[in-house]
Scaffold this motif. Structure first.
Motif, PDB file in Angstrom:
ATOM      1  N   LYS A   2       2.206   6.046   5.476  1.00 54.55           N
ATOM      2  CA  LYS A   2       1.019   6.859   4.889  1.00 54.55           C
ATOM      3  C   LYS A   2       0.218   7.310   5.936  1.00 54.55           C
ATOM      4  CE  LYS A   2       0.357   2.607   3.621  1.00 54.55           C
ATOM      5  NZ  LYS A   2       0.076   1.611   2.625  1.00 54.55           N
ATOM      6  N   ASP A   5       5.095   4.395  -0.732  1.00 56.33           N
ATOM      7  CA  ASP A   5       4.024   3.577  -0.922  1.00 56.33           C
ATOM      8  C   ASP A   5       4.068   3.052  -2.362  1.00 56.33           C
ATOM      9  OD1 ASP A   5       2.003   1.990   0.050  1.00 56.33           O
ATOM     10  OD2 ASP A   5       0.843   3.548   0.556  1.00 56.33           O
ATOM     11  N   SER A   6       3.842   1.817  -2.592  1.00 57.38           N
ATOM     12  CA  SER A   6       4.096   1.343  -4.269  1.00 57.38           C
ATOM     13  C   SER A   6       3.054   1.839  -5.098  1.00 57.38           C
ATOM     14  CB  SER A   6       4.164  -0.145  -4.186  1.00 57.38           C
ATOM     15  OG  SER A   6       2.910  -0.495  -3.546  1.00 57.38           O
ATOM     16  N   GLU A   7       1.986   2.354  -4.798  1.00 60.98           N
ATOM     17  CA  GLU A   7       0.841   2.788  -5.529  1.00 60.98           C
ATOM     18  C   GLU A   7       1.143   3.999  -5.887  1.00 60.98           C
ATOM     19  OE1 GLU A   7       0.546   1.129  -2.735  1.00 60.98           O
ATOM     20  OE2 GLU A   7      -0.566  -0.688  -3.443  1.00 60.98           O
TER      21      GLU A   7
HETATM   22 MG    MG Z   1       0.611   0.458  -0.838  1.00 59.26          MG
END
Ligand code: MG
Ligand code: NDP
Length: 378
Positions: A118, A143-145
């Motif tokens: 990120k 990134d999971s979000e």
């Molecule tokens: Mg994350």
């Protein structure tokens, strides 16, 4: 068959990416691998994956690899892996500012980038997205979000929406009384309740600097303004994030907390393959909880939002100051409660925008030097 380069293979994301690739040998082929310094693990990985090319960035001895693998060390070798001609997709799973170069090299070589790093977007989001547009390559969120938001938008990063609701676990210290934070140890700060990750991001979850980074990441990936993003503490880490649309409808993406899901999806989207992970059991969970962010507990989160608002060189400066502060805390040079003041003092200077990789690297070095000047002498 998708040909993948895994950059940062020895890290938490890199190791999970190799498991994902190994699960579907008829779909994925890891053609190149790179890491920094963990040569023991790297040698084991290379022996089992057998990529065409393997590179270690840090100098050192040659390691033994199977005869059909070409191995090299050093910066040029690392760069070659990031831009490996035979790869279709490059997973950038390096931690920290170092990921920016890997991302830009992959884009420059015309590769789609599965982006776990990120920091690439925090420090150089405009540059990265401009280069990706110019080269006609895709940035696929890992990134999971951001993977959750991407899924709620049907894999279209330009689709219209009203707001993004990012969820946050609150990190390892979420229940520690505020007055006890000054004496927490690195070990306590690294004991994340829901996720197993590398040390830097785990500490950043405790301070919520990570969630500040993710706000900036979402602004770049989905063209969001700061006011369109809300962050909620969600202790269970089952809802990975949500998107609210014009009519007020909210879509959420749920799953067990494992990075294998977003990594695999970045490789296969829009197709979904099976996954060996357990399923979400909502009846067993019984309830999901949400709270606003307590800014007294998470001063780094507020600093990150201020940087997002100021723009210019501030997000890059935030990352550099955060890396110095994290290293100092993890090595016992400062207390946990000195992390935010160190970052704040470092940010208290004019940090103008940098537009090229060279200028960003120079800004990063200058900020680190300034942050180090605020550290107590060893
Ligand atoms: Mg994350
Ligand atoms: P780790 O610390 O576990 O791994 C970092 C990897 O990067 C290692 O392979 C390491 O090599 C390599 N590396 C470190 N420094 C350099 C450098 N200067 N040059 C080249 N390679 C380097 O990190 P994570 O896997 O946890 O995180 C990787 C990235 O993914 C980060 O940007 C993080 O924010 C992001 N991310 C991680 C998540 C997670 O669950 N872990 C979730 C979401 C995002 P070596 O070990 O050989 O020295």
């Amino acid at each position: 068959m998708k040909k993948i380069a895994v950059i940062g293979s020895t890290g938490s994301i890199g190791r999970q990416a190799l498991s994902v690739a190994a699960r579907y040998p008829e779909r994925f082929c890891v053609v190149a691998m790179a890491a920094n310094s963990n040569q023991r693990l790297f040698a084991e990985q290379v022996a089992s994956v057998r990529p065409a090319f393997a590179a270690l960035r840090a100098a050192g001895d040659l390691i033994s690899v199977p005869a059909d693998v070409r191995f090299a060390r050093g910066e040029t070798a690392f760069e070659e892996a990031c831009a490996f001609p035979d790869a279709d997709i490059v997973l950038v799973a390096v931690s920290g500012f170092a990921g920016l170069k890997a991302t830009l090299l992959a884009i420059g070589a015309g590769k789609d980038v599965a982006l776990a790093n990120k920091e690439s977007l925090v420090v150089g989001g405009e540059l990265v997205l401009r280069r990706a547009r110019e080269r006609g390559v895709q940035i696929l969120p890992v990134d999971s979000e951001h993977s959750a938001v991407w899924q709620c938008l049907h894999f279209d990063r330009t689709a219209p929406y009203a707001r993004i609701l990012l969820t946050a676990s609150g990190g390892a210290l979420r229940d520690v009384p505020l007055q006890a934070l000054s004496s927490v140890t690195a070990r306590e700060a690294l004991a994340h309740p829901n996720w197993k990750m590398g040390p830097k991001i785990t500490l950043d979850c405790a301070t919520m600097l990570n969630k500040g980074f993710e706000v900036i990441e979402a602004m770049h990936l989905f063209g969001a303004s700061l006011s369109q993003i809300e962050v909620l503490i969600h202790r269970e880490s089952v809802i990975h994030s949500m998107v609210e649309f014009a009519d007020g409808a909210v879509l959420a993406q749920l799953g067990v907390p494992s990075m294998e899901l977003p990594i695999q999806l970045a490789f296969t989207f829009p197709e979904r393959l099976g996954c060996a992970l357990p399923r979400v059991d909502l009846a067993r969970l019984g309830a999901l909880h949400f709270e606003p962010v307590d800014e007294a507990r998470y001063p780094c989160f507020r600093l990150a939002l201020n940087c997002a608002e100021r723009g210019g060189g501030y997000p890059c400066a935030l990352n550099a100051a955060g890396e110095v502060a994290a290293e100092a805390f993890l090595h016992g040079r400062i207390r946990y409660t000195q992390i935010a003041p160190l970052i704040e003092a470092t940010l208290d200077a004019p940090w103008p925008a940098a537009h090229s990789y060279g200028d960003l690297a120079a800004l990063d070095s200058e900020v680190r030097a300034r942050a180090r000047s605020h550290l107590p002498s060893p």
